[in-house]
Design an enzyme around this catalytic site. Structure first.
Site, PDB file in Angstrom:
ATOM      1  N   VAL A 175       0.855  -1.188   0.000  1.00 17.88           N
ATOM      2  CA  VAL A 175       0.000   0.000   0.000  1.00 17.88           C
ATOM      3  C   VAL A 175       0.891   1.238   0.000  1.00 17.88           C
ATOM      4  CG1 VAL A 175      -1.876   1.247   1.131  1.00 17.88           C
ATOM      5  CG2 VAL A 175      -1.802  -1.262   1.239  1.00 17.88           C
ATOM      6  N   TYR A 205      -5.423  19.571  -9.413  1.00 19.64           N
ATOM      7  CA  TYR A 205      -5.923  18.337  -8.790  1.00 19.64           C
ATOM      8  C   TYR A 205      -6.936  17.644  -9.700  1.00 19.64           C
ATOM      9  CZ  TYR A 205      -7.671  15.325  -4.994  1.00 19.64           C
ATOM     10  OH  TYR A 205      -8.042  14.253  -4.207  1.00 19.64           O
TER      11      TYR A 205
HETATM   12  N1  LIG Z   1      -9.580  12.809   1.891  1.00 17.65           N
HETATM   13  C1  LIG Z   1     -10.412  13.066   0.890  1.00 17.65           C
HETATM   14  O1  LIG Z   1     -11.451  13.741   1.046  1.00 17.65           O
HETATM   15  C2  LIG Z   1     -10.120  12.528  -0.479  1.00 17.65           C
HETATM   16  C3  LIG Z   1     -11.140  12.594  -1.436  1.00 17.65           C
HETATM   17  C4  LIG Z   1     -10.887  12.116  -2.719  1.00 17.65           C
HETATM   18  C5  LIG Z   1      -9.639  11.580  -3.032  1.00 17.65           C
HETATM   19  N2  LIG Z   1      -8.678  11.534  -2.071  1.00 17.65           N
HETATM   20  C6  LIG Z   1      -7.387  10.971  -2.469  1.00 17.65           C
HETATM   21  O2  LIG Z   1      -7.098   9.880  -1.623  1.00 17.65           O
HETATM   22  C7  LIG Z   1      -5.677   9.714  -1.523  1.00 17.65           C
HETATM   23  C8  LIG Z   1      -5.288   9.610  -0.061  1.00 17.65           C
HETATM   24  O3  LIG Z   1      -5.638  10.816   0.572  1.00 17.65           O
HETATM   25  P1  LIG Z   1      -5.825  10.941   2.134  1.00 17.65           P
HETATM   26  O4  LIG Z   1      -6.986  11.867   2.335  1.00 17.65           O
HETATM   27  O5  LIG Z   1      -5.820   9.600   2.761  1.00 17.65           O
HETATM   28  O6  LIG Z   1      -4.505  11.787   2.476  1.00 17.65           O
HETATM   29  P2  LIG Z   1      -3.387  11.624   3.606  1.00 17.65           P
HETATM   30  O7  LIG Z   1      -2.585  12.861   3.501  1.00 17.65           O
HETATM   31  O8  LIG Z   1      -4.035  11.267   4.910  1.00 17.65           O
HETATM   32  O9  LIG Z   1      -2.547  10.366   3.108  1.00 17.65           O
HETATM   33  C9  LIG Z   1      -1.728  10.444   1.975  1.00 17.65           C
HETATM   34  C10 LIG Z   1      -0.469   9.627   2.234  1.00 17.65           C
HETATM   35  O10 LIG Z   1       0.314   9.687   1.042  1.00 17.65           O
HETATM   36  C11 LIG Z   1       1.658   9.928   1.419  1.00 17.65           C
HETATM   37  N3  LIG Z   1       2.352  10.608   0.327  1.00 17.65           N
HETATM   38  C12 LIG Z   1       2.224  11.899  -0.077  1.00 17.65           C
HETATM   39  N4  LIG Z   1       3.091  12.157  -1.053  1.00 17.65           N
HETATM   40  C13 LIG Z   1       3.775  11.021  -1.292  1.00 17.65           C
HETATM   41  C14 LIG Z   1       4.819  10.659  -2.179  1.00 17.65           C
HETATM   42  N5  LIG Z   1       5.359  11.556  -3.001  1.00 17.65           N
HETATM   43  N6  LIG Z   1       5.270   9.388  -2.172  1.00 17.65           N
HETATM   44  C15 LIG Z   1       4.759   8.471  -1.313  1.00 17.65           C
HETATM   45  N7  LIG Z   1       3.781   8.758  -0.412  1.00 17.65           N
HETATM   46  C16 LIG Z   1       3.300  10.019  -0.413  1.00 17.65           C
HETATM   47  C17 LIG Z   1       1.572  10.815   2.660  1.00 17.65           C
HETATM   48  O11 LIG Z   1       2.778  10.782   3.412  1.00 17.65           O
HETATM   49  C18 LIG Z   1       0.385  10.187   3.377  1.00 17.65           C
HETATM   50  O12 LIG Z   1       0.788   9.155   4.257  1.00 17.65           O
HETATM   51  C19 LIG Z   1      -5.068  10.924  -2.242  1.00 17.65           C
HETATM   52  O13 LIG Z   1      -4.677  10.521  -3.536  1.00 17.65           O
HETATM   53  C20 LIG Z   1      -6.221  11.917  -2.314  1.00 17.65           C
HETATM   54  O14 LIG Z   1      -6.097  12.770  -3.427  1.00 17.65           O
HETATM   55  C21 LIG Z   1      -8.873  11.999  -0.812  1.00 17.65           C
END
Ligand SMILES: NC(=O)c1ccc[n+]([C@@H]2O[C@H](COP(=O)([O-])OP(=O)(O)OC[C@H]3O[C@@H](n4cnc5c(N)ncnc54)[C@H](O)[C@@H]3O)[C@@H](O)[C@H]2O)c1
Length: 261
Positions: A13, A154
């Site tokens: 993951v 985005y």
């Molecule tokens: N939270 C929301 O509302 C939401 C909605 C739609 C989509 N998403 C997408 O879901 C995914 C996860 O988001 P989340 O809300 O869990 O965010 P989060 O910030 O809680 O988790 C993201 C994780 O990705 C890691 N990460 C960031 N840049 C990285 C890199 N260059 N290499 C490796 N790891 C990296 C971070 O360290 C973090 O652990 C993202 O792609 C986000 O765009 C989130």
């Protein structure tokens, strides 16, 4: 296919230390998978791998952590070298705000680099080693379908990610590997916590859904596991958003400008 040493299926993951990735890691582990928590935040990934079920179980099942930066091809290549996972989930993503005509170009590139090029690099290197019958799931977004004012980088990156995954599904399908995406609506994680400071925004997100349920990272993780175990599903983008795609996206930039200028 079961892992040779532990008898468990193996999942990697990427972005697994936080939010949706961490919820996915927890559900996979509780369903008996051996999990590699890979993240750019190595300290947190290490703590998460140890946390999974306590040190004794982590040792028995072989959960592990790896440091990876999805924008650095050599680090992505190293993550998958010598690995033959049954499932790869990639969640790494970042966001920004800015009107197209004002957008800082370096900032635009940073978001596209992590969300789109980073996913390409994971597909490229994971796609070479995932076992036949295995799959890859990438996290896209409601913004792959719905444009938001001030969210060009985005939205464009996430829409591109969905098409990228569909192309990969065609290509990797020849080797029995499936590729799908999950598109979550708004949910609270460390990524989105700052936008909750914008007055009225959480309410707008709630009003724009079709059902009153407030989504969680666990709701998204459940969809990931469903796709992982659905042998006839590939090239699919699964919306997990309470029906928000049926309505309109909130004016995040408008509300932020009103609140903070
Ligand atoms: N939270 C929301 O509302 C939401 C909605 C739609 C989509 N998403 C997408 O879901 C995914 C996860 O988001 P989340 O809300 O869990 O965010 P989060 O910030 O809680 O988790 C993201 C994780 O990705 C890691 N990460 C960031 N840049 C990285 C890199 N260059 N290499 C490796 N790891 C990296 C971070 O360290 C973090 O652990 C993202 O792609 C986000 O765009 C989130």
């Amino acid at each position: 296919m079961a892992d040779d040493t532990t008898g468990s299926r193996h999942a990697v993951v990427v972005g697994g230390a936080s939010g949706i990735g961490w919820a996915t890691v927890r559900q996979l582990a509780s369903d008996g998978w051996r999990v590699t928590v890979a993240d750019v935040n190595g300290g947190l990934a290490e703590a998460r791998a140890a946390e999974l079920a306590g040190p004794a179980d982590a040792e028995a099942r072989g959960h592990e952590h790896r440091v990876v930066d999805v924008v650095d091809e050599s680090s992505v290549e190293a993550l998958f070298s010598g690995n033959t996972p049954d499932l790869v989930v990639t969640t790494a993503g970042v966001s920004t705000l800015g009107l197209v005509t004002d957008h800082d170009t370096a900032e635009f590139r940073r978001v596209v680099d992590v969300c789109l090029t980073g996913t390409f690099l994971v597909l490229k290197h994971a796609g070479r080693v995932v076992v036949e019958g295995g799959s890859i799931v990438a996290i896209a977004s409601l913004n792959a379908r719905q444009p938001g004012r001030g969210m060009a980088a985005y939205c464009a990156a996430k829409a591109g990610l969905v098409m990228l995954a569909q192309v990969a599904a065609l290509e990797l399908g020849e080797r029995g590997i499936r590729v799908n995406t999950v598109s979550p609506g708004f949910l609270v994680t460390p990524l989105t916590e700052p936008v909750l400071q914008i007055p009225g925004l959480a309410e707008e997100y709630a009003e724009n859904a079709a059902v009153p349920h407030r989504g969680t990272a666990e709701d998204v993780a459940r969809a990931v596991l469903y796709l992982a175990d659905s042998p006839w599903m590939t090239g699919e983008d699964l919306a997990v958003d309470g029906g928000a795609q049926l309505r309109r996206y909130p004016d995040v930039l408008g509300l932020a400008t009103k609140a903070f200028s």
